[in-house]
Motif scaffolding. Structure first.
Motif, PDB file in Angstrom:
ATOM      1  N   GLN A   1      30.817  45.646  42.608  1.00  0.00           N
ATOM      2  CA  GLN A   1      30.161  46.091  41.178  1.00  0.00           C
ATOM      3  C   GLN A   1      30.854  45.771  40.109  1.00  0.00           C
ATOM      4  OE1 GLN A   1      29.472  50.173  41.867  1.00  0.00           O
ATOM      5  NE2 GLN A   1      28.385  50.025  43.818  1.00  0.00           N
ATOM      6  N   ILE A   2      32.166  45.827  40.322  1.00  0.00           N
ATOM      7  CA  ILE A   2      33.021  45.363  38.956  1.00  0.00           C
ATOM      8  C   ILE A   2      32.800  44.122  38.532  1.00  0.00           C
ATOM      9  CG2 ILE A   2      35.514  45.391  37.972  1.00  0.00           C
ATOM     10  CD1 ILE A   2      36.108  47.826  40.154  1.00  0.00           C
ATOM     11  N   ALA A   3      32.854  43.231  39.610  1.00  0.00           N
ATOM     12  CA  ALA A   3      32.675  41.868  39.437  1.00  0.00           C
ATOM     13  C   ALA A   3      31.137  41.757  38.470  1.00  0.00           C
ATOM     14  CB  ALA A   3      32.824  40.988  40.577  1.00  0.00           C
ATOM     15  N   PHE A   4      30.299  42.233  39.022  1.00  0.00           N
ATOM     16  CA  PHE A   4      28.801  42.051  38.407  1.00  0.00           C
ATOM     17  C   PHE A   4      28.958  42.676  37.013  1.00  0.00           C
ATOM     18  CE2 PHE A   4      24.535  42.954  37.332  1.00  0.00           C
ATOM     19  CZ  PHE A   4      24.600  44.213  36.241  1.00  0.00           C
TER      20      PHE A   4
ATOM     21  N   ARG B   1      41.135  40.113  50.377  1.00  0.00           N
ATOM     22  CA  ARG B   1      40.567  38.596  50.398  1.00  0.00           C
ATOM     23  C   ARG B   1      39.520  38.392  49.355  1.00  0.00           C
ATOM     24  NH1 ARG B   1      38.307  36.323  55.967  1.00  0.00           N
ATOM     25  NH2 ARG B   1      37.144  34.409  55.119  1.00  0.00           N
ATOM     26  N   THR B   2      38.604  39.262  49.332  1.00  0.00           N
ATOM     27  CA  THR B   2      37.661  39.313  48.121  1.00  0.00           C
ATOM     28  C   THR B   2      38.095  39.175  46.814  1.00  0.00           C
ATOM     29  OG1 THR B   2      36.360  40.554  49.359  1.00  0.00           O
ATOM     30  CG2 THR B   2      35.398  40.056  47.332  1.00  0.00           C
ATOM     31  N   CYS B   3      39.109  40.033  46.555  1.00  0.00           N
ATOM     32  CA  CYS B   3      39.838  39.897  45.337  1.00  0.00           C
ATOM     33  C   CYS B   3      40.654  38.497  44.865  1.00  0.00           C
ATOM     34  CB  CYS B   3      40.693  41.111  45.165  1.00  0.00           C
ATOM     35  SG  CYS B   3      39.989  42.781  45.170  1.00  0.00           S
TER      36      CYS B   3
ATOM     37  N   VAL C   1      41.651  39.480  35.297  1.00  0.00           N
ATOM     38  CA  VAL C   1      41.435  40.244  34.227  1.00  0.00           C
ATOM     39  C   VAL C   1      40.916  41.768  34.535  1.00  0.00           C
ATOM     40  CG1 VAL C   1      40.878  38.544  32.560  1.00  0.00           C
ATOM     41  CG2 VAL C   1      39.096  39.386  34.235  1.00  0.00           C
ATOM     42  N   CYS C   2      41.203  41.990  36.115  1.00  0.00           N
ATOM     43  CA  CYS C   2      40.630  43.055  36.652  1.00  0.00           C
ATOM     44  C   CYS C   2      41.648  44.134  37.158  1.00  0.00           C
ATOM     45  CB  CYS C   2      39.638  42.672  37.844  1.00  0.00           C
ATOM     46  SG  CYS C   2      39.154  44.194  38.886  1.00  0.00           S
ATOM     47  N   LYS C   3      41.986  45.213  36.426  1.00  0.00           N
ATOM     48  CA  LYS C   3      43.259  46.063  36.940  1.00  0.00           C
ATOM     49  C   LYS C   3      42.921  46.547  38.215  1.00  0.00           C
ATOM     50  CE  LYS C   3      43.792  48.311  32.560  1.00  0.00           C
ATOM     51  NZ  LYS C   3      42.941  49.515  31.965  1.00  0.00           N
ATOM     52  N   VAL C   4      41.653  46.759  38.633  1.00  0.00           N
ATOM     53  CA  VAL C   4      41.536  47.475  40.044  1.00  0.00           C
ATOM     54  C   VAL C   4      41.794  46.407  40.986  1.00  0.00           C
ATOM     55  CG1 VAL C   4      39.783  48.148  41.521  1.00  0.00           C
ATOM     56  CG2 VAL C   4      39.458  48.849  39.205  1.00  0.00           C
ATOM     57  N   GLY C   5      41.516  45.368  40.677  1.00  0.00           N
ATOM     58  CA  GLY C   5      41.844  43.970  41.666  1.00  0.00           C
ATOM     59  C   GLY C   5      43.249  43.748  41.797  1.00  0.00           C
ATOM     60  N   ARG C   6      43.830  43.935  40.922  1.00  0.00           N
ATOM     61  CA  ARG C   6      45.283  43.574  40.599  1.00  0.00           C
ATOM     62  C   ARG C   6      46.147  44.653  41.553  1.00  0.00           C
ATOM     63  NH1 ARG C   6      45.008  42.130  35.525  1.00  0.00           N
ATOM     64  NH2 ARG C   6      46.457  43.915  34.555  1.00  0.00           N
TER      65      ARG C   6
HETATM   66  S1  SF4 Z   1      39.135  41.254  41.590  1.00  0.00           S
HETATM   67 FE1  SF4 Z   1      38.510  42.580  43.251  1.00  0.00          FE
HETATM   68  S2  SF4 Z   1      37.915  44.806  42.320  1.00  0.00           S
HETATM   69 FE2  SF4 Z   1      38.097  43.117  40.537  1.00  0.00          FE
HETATM   70  S3  SF4 Z   1      36.163  42.510  40.138  1.00  0.00           S
HETATM   71 FE3  SF4 Z   1      37.016  40.930  41.531  1.00  0.00          FE
HETATM   72  S4  SF4 Z   1      36.385  41.621  43.769  1.00  0.00           S
HETATM   73 FE4  SF4 Z   1      35.998  43.432  42.144  1.00  0.00          FE
END
Ligand code: SF4
Length: 225
Positions: free
Chosen positions: A14-17, A205-207, A215-220
């Protein structure tokens, strides 16, 4: 109106969206892919909408490329790479296969949920689109994975029955996309698994493979755990 290519990111996260909608990163593969799509379109026969409707009503077998579809009721729009019309069935509807081309430098890893959401969205919109209303029957879809540097390609097919179970999820996904964009809800690090109709937390693995991980804090945070 939400585009199918944006909506399909809900299959990843959802965040990547939201990132893709607000701060899209265009990769070299995407630019090369667009170039190859143009080449395929130049090789194809071009029809006006009226010509397509006439051929469908006559029950002709033909292939049309780069077809725009829209469903204004649910606020969804898209452009389908290829429609293969197979002629009339007993119900006098022209049976059609939806085809999408994916170009890649890397090996084919098979169909994932972004692909499934994309094909389901097209299958959902076809019978609702003003051009095709009551004239077509979507009997299947496929993704054709093509490598940039070789003629290799691999087609992954989805049956009409499978598609018809997946399309039921499209309105809810579109509504969720709208709610994320209007800040009614905060996007979560979750991707939608269409086969199981459930939201799953994104994996490390997705992140790692996500183009927004810098640029994604949650991902980091996920990557640092
Ligand atoms: S880094 Fe991870 S949490 Fe952030 S947008 Fe990508 S998949 Fe989603």
């Amino acid at each position: 109106m939400i585009s199918v290519s944006d909506l399909s990111y809900l299959g990843l996260c959802q965040i990547a969206f939201l990132f893709n909608k607000k701060a899209k990163i265009v990769t070299k593969a995407m630019m090369q892919g667009a170039k190859r799509h143009n080449e395929l379109q130049k090789q194809a026969e071009v029809f006006t909408d009226d010509e397509i409707i006439t051929k469908i009503i006559k029950g002709e077998k033909f292939v049309a490329r780069e077809i725009r579809v829209a469903d204004y009721e649910n606020g969804l729009r898209g452009r389908i790479d290829e429609l293969q019309f197979l002629g009339h069935n007993q119900g006098m509807k022209n049976e059609v296969l939806i085809k999408d081309d994916k170009f890649s430098y890397s090996n084919f890893l098979g169909m994932n949920d972004t692909h499934r959401i994309q094909l389901s969205s097209y299958a959902f919109m076809m019978p609702k689109d003003a051009k095709f209303k009551n004239l077509v029957d979507v009997i299947g879809a496929s993704i054709n994975f093509r490598r940039f540097n070789t003629p290799d390609s691999l087609e992954f097919k989805v049956s009409g029955a499978q598609l018809s179970s997946w399309v039921t999820q499209v309105p809810e996904l579109t509504q969720l996309a709208e709610n994320i964009l209007s800040n009614e809800i905060i996007p979560k690090p979750q991707g939608f698994a269409l086969i199981d109709s459930e939201w799953l937390p994104v994996s490390k693995r997705t992140c790692i493979s996500c183009k927004y991980n810098k640029v994604c804090k949650v991902g980091r945070k996920i990557l640092s755990e």
